[in-house]
Design an enzyme around this catalytic site. Structure first.
Site, mmCIF file in Angstrom:
data_model
loop_
_atom_site.group_PDB
_atom_site.id
_atom_site.type_symbol
_atom_site.label_atom_id
_atom_site.label_comp_id
_atom_site.label_asym_id
_atom_site.label_seq_id
_atom_site.Cartn_x
_atom_site.Cartn_y
_atom_site.Cartn_z
ATOM 1 C CD GLU A 34 -10.037 17.091 32.501
ATOM 2 O OE1 GLU A 34 -10.677 15.949 32.525
ATOM 3 O OE2 GLU A 34 -8.839 17.161 31.965
ATOM 4 C CE1 TYR A 72 -4.635 4.587 37.877
ATOM 5 C CE2 TYR A 72 -4.880 4.319 35.741
ATOM 6 C CZ TYR A 72 -4.319 5.150 36.828
ATOM 7 O OH TYR A 72 -3.787 6.272 36.624
ATOM 8 N N GLY A 73 -6.392 -1.833 36.923
ATOM 9 C CA GLY A 73 -6.979 -3.349 37.520
ATOM 10 C C GLY A 73 -5.658 -3.919 37.831
ATOM 11 N N GLY A 86 -11.004 -1.444 33.248
ATOM 12 C CA GLY A 86 -12.273 -0.774 32.978
ATOM 13 C C GLY A 86 -13.262 -1.442 32.029
ATOM 14 C CG ASN A 125 -11.868 13.122 35.253
ATOM 15 O OD1 ASN A 125 -12.681 13.633 35.913
ATOM 16 N ND2 ASN A 125 -11.127 13.507 34.240
ATOM 17 C CG MET A 160 -8.260 15.710 36.580
ATOM 18 S SD MET A 160 -9.465 16.321 35.391
ATOM 19 C CE MET A 160 -10.609 16.894 36.682
ATOM 20 C CG ASN A 194 -3.885 9.436 34.093
ATOM 21 O OD1 ASN A 194 -3.205 9.978 34.787
ATOM 22 N ND2 ASN A 194 -4.394 8.044 34.254
ATOM 23 C CG PHE A 218 -7.295 6.994 37.533
ATOM 24 C CD1 PHE A 218 -7.104 7.126 38.852
ATOM 25 C CD2 PHE A 218 -6.753 8.204 36.652
ATOM 26 C CE1 PHE A 218 -6.425 8.214 39.357
ATOM 27 C CE2 PHE A 218 -6.183 9.293 37.276
ATOM 28 C CZ PHE A 218 -5.999 8.996 38.862
ATOM 29 C CD GLU A 235 1.923 -2.771 29.500
ATOM 30 O OE1 GLU A 235 1.104 -2.815 30.252
ATOM 31 O OE2 GLU A 235 1.579 -2.219 28.350
ATOM 32 C CB VAL A 280 -1.515 -11.911 26.213
ATOM 33 C CG1 VAL A 280 -2.615 -12.936 26.258
ATOM 34 C CG2 VAL A 280 -0.518 -11.921 27.405
ATOM 35 C CG HIS A 294 -12.216 9.118 30.255
ATOM 36 N ND1 HIS A 294 -13.079 10.050 30.850
ATOM 37 C CD2 HIS A 294 -11.042 9.513 30.637
ATOM 38 C CE1 HIS A 294 -12.056 11.083 31.320
ATOM 39 N NE2 HIS A 294 -10.917 10.772 31.078
#
Ligand code: FAE
Length: 541
Positions: free
Chosen positions: A397, A60-61, A510, A520, A161, A158, A522, A80, A289, A482
């Site tokens: 959840e 996400y980031g 995160g 949750n 949610m 994931n 994200f 990646e 990396v 998480h």
């Protein structure tokens, strides 16, 4: 900005493939569009290359950074460690089904490590060939941390949610961030960028695959707990169609933990697709990396290229003007803890590696009466939860248990206000980074989850399942989905993720969030990244 979030999945599979392969010929594309000098270094990155911006990780980031920087006219190269997930496997599908894990399912393991390890007390893990599979069950001494591996990071595995925390809880989540700007600008921007949508509740009321959720609601409400619907990034129109049998099945066939072949709006279909459309993004999958070091005005980055059994096939050294750490809470924390300790980045401050939390995750199941079946067919996409955060410190959840048979079980992943925080440290003799979390630190989480489920069991005359996590083990207290923190905002970095001591080094995942998001995580990771990159582009570029 939300115009190419996904609908049809057949076409998005194609565009993702074209995207990765096409980065090799991006020069030609740029020339066609009249931007001959704007071509990014093509993927896979070659040793000796120099890039303006290198992003470590494609979750996400990293994806937010890539999109906003490329839109601002900056060439970005993403590195990646996982695979591109753009090529069908031996069964013609890209991703394996949750019910039948295979070589694609686990990151460099020879045996599966399923979050629910047992059924009726019997172990269900099985041998698989060692492969750079999609789900990493990373073991530390007191906890197993599950993470997605591949282009798209956690979005590949994931539950989708997409929960914006209640505003009254935000001060405890990110105490140094202005809630007004988050709730007015960055949460809405994140939700739009991710393609968040809501289930049609009248459909949910009738369809077989959400019987388990309706049982969850009935039991919650009979005990007086608030039951809330939760948005998701799974395309709910697609789910209606698959449920009706008019398109290939994904969520209603139990796909999730090891990838969804259709229906889920993962990052490669949203943020990364848009970034790619700028012509300024390249991604090198199966590249990990291992070091970042200052070299005059830029940074020297060491990257290991690996094959699908995890062996290093090339070691590359590149330079970058700026580096964004987006390897996830664990990946970023491990890298920076190591680089501070081994002298590559000695000027990082003493906060690096600290403030790691598990978002209070704990799992449990309940055994229902025979007159309360939860359904043989369960959609793998959770749509609802029990919100007892204010009264008992838990948000549970209502999770699926998509086994394909009737189990009469209700299953829950609780997010709790567990206050315990752990620390990463460099273990020189073992050449690895350790995390000092202890299993006993889950006890507050268990107690908070019990504030919900003890009451429901008493009311319903039911008991906990003890066969899902071992032989006679009630609580799934050995894991988290998480991971959060480790390089906490405004402590290890400034209030926008700039690492102290090194201009041009940023954390944007995160790792910035100090251990808990009350729901949750994200959407909060994405919104915080949107906020930080806004500031960074305005002031540093
Ligand atoms: P992340 O998405 O983990 O991306 C980091 C990326 O960096 C990964 O692709 C790594 O492979 C890569 N990487 C790591 N180290 C290196 C390196 N040295 N070199 C190159 N690449 C590297 O980070 N959250 C929700 O909000 N809702 C849910 O329903 C939900 N369900 C979940 C279910 C499961 C089974 C799991 C595992 C997680 C779930 N999560 C959920 C958590 C969510 O996926 C997670 O918080 C985010 O993915 C974290 O985002 P980051 O950008 O921090």
């Amino acid at each position: 900005m939300n115009d190419n979030t996904v609908g049809s999945n057949a076409s998005s599979g194609f565009s993702r493939r074209a995207f990765i392969v096409g980065t090799g010929s991006i020069l030609g594309a740029a020339a066609l569009s009249g931007q001959a000098s704007a071509a990014p270094v093509p993927a896979p990155i070659s040793s000796g290359a120099h890039v303006p911006v290198l992003v470590i990780g494609t979750g996400y980031g990293g994806s937010v950074a890539a999109l906003r920087l490329t839109q601002a006219g900056v060439d970005v190269h993403m590195v990646e460690m996982g695979m591109a997930w753009d090529t069908p496997g031996t069964d013609g599908k890209i991703f394996a089904n949750t019910k039948t894990p295979d070589y694609r399912s686990y990151w460099l393991r020879t045996r599966t490590k399923q979050p629910l390890s047992n059924f009726l007390g019997f172990p269900i893990d099985k041998d698989v060939p060692r492969y750079t599979g999609i789900l990493d069950a990373e073991d530390f001494s007191g906890i197993t941390v599950y993470q997605g591996r591949g282009v798209g990071g956690g979005s590949l595995v994931n539950g989708g949610m997409a929960v914006t925390p209640r505003r009254e809880n935000f001060g405890a989540i990110l105490p140094t961030v202005n809630p007004d700007e988050m709730y007015n600008t960055y949460y809405p921007r994140a939700n739009a960028g991710l393609g968040v949508n809501n289930i049609d509740q009248s459909w949910w009321e009738t369809v077989d695959c959400y019987q388990y959720s309706r049982v969850g609601r009935k039991h919650a409400q009979r005990s007086g707990f608030p039951f809330v619907f939760v948005p998701n990034v799974y395309d709910m129109q697609y789910m209606k169609q698959e449920s009706a049998g008019s398109v290939p099945k994904s969520a209603v066939d139990g796909e999730l933990l090891y990838g969804n072949n259709y229906g889920k709006k993962t990052l490669p279909k949203t943020y990364l697709a848009q970034a790619k459309a700028t012509g300024r993004l390249a991604i090198s999958p199966l590249h990990k990396v291992t070091s970042v070091q200052r070299d005059g005005a830029s940074y020297t980055v060491v990257i290991e290229q690996i094959n699908t059994t995890g062996d290093t096939v090339a070691t590359k050294v590149v330079t970058a003007d700026r580096v964004f750490f987006a390897a996830g809470s664990v990946g970023t924390s491990k890298l920076l803890t190591k680089l501070k300790a081994n002298g590559a980045l000695p000027g990082l401050n003493g906060e690096v590696g600290k403030g790691w939390g598990d978002n209070g995750n704990v799992m449990c199941g309940r055994a229902n009466h025979l007159w309360d079946p939860t359904g043989a067919v369960q959609s793998s996409i959770p749509t609802a939860g029990i919100d007892n955060w204010a009264a008992g410190g838990a948000f549970a959840e209502v999770a699926p248990l998509p086994t394909g048979i009737e189990t009469f079980a209700s299953f829950y992943l609780s997010i709790t206000k567990n206050p315990n925080r752990a620390e990463f440290s460099w273990n020189a003799s073992a050449d690895r980074v350790d995390l000092n979390w202890q299993t006993a630190w889950k006890q507050p989480a268990i107690d908070m989850a019990k504030s919900i489920f003890d009451k429901i069991n008493a009311k319903e005359g039911t008991i906990y399942r003890t066969d899902l996590f071992g032989v006679y083990k009630t609580w799934g207290d050995h894991l988290t989905y998480h991971p959060l923190g480790g390089v906490v905002l405004n402590k290890a970095t400034d209030n926008y993720g700039r690492l102290h001591g090194y201009s041009g080094l940023y954390v944007i995942d995160g790792a910035l969030i100090p251990g808990n998001t009350s729901v949750n995580p994200f959407v909060t990771i994405t919104a915080l990244a949107e906020r930080n990159i806004d500031k960074i582009i305005a002031t540093d570029f």
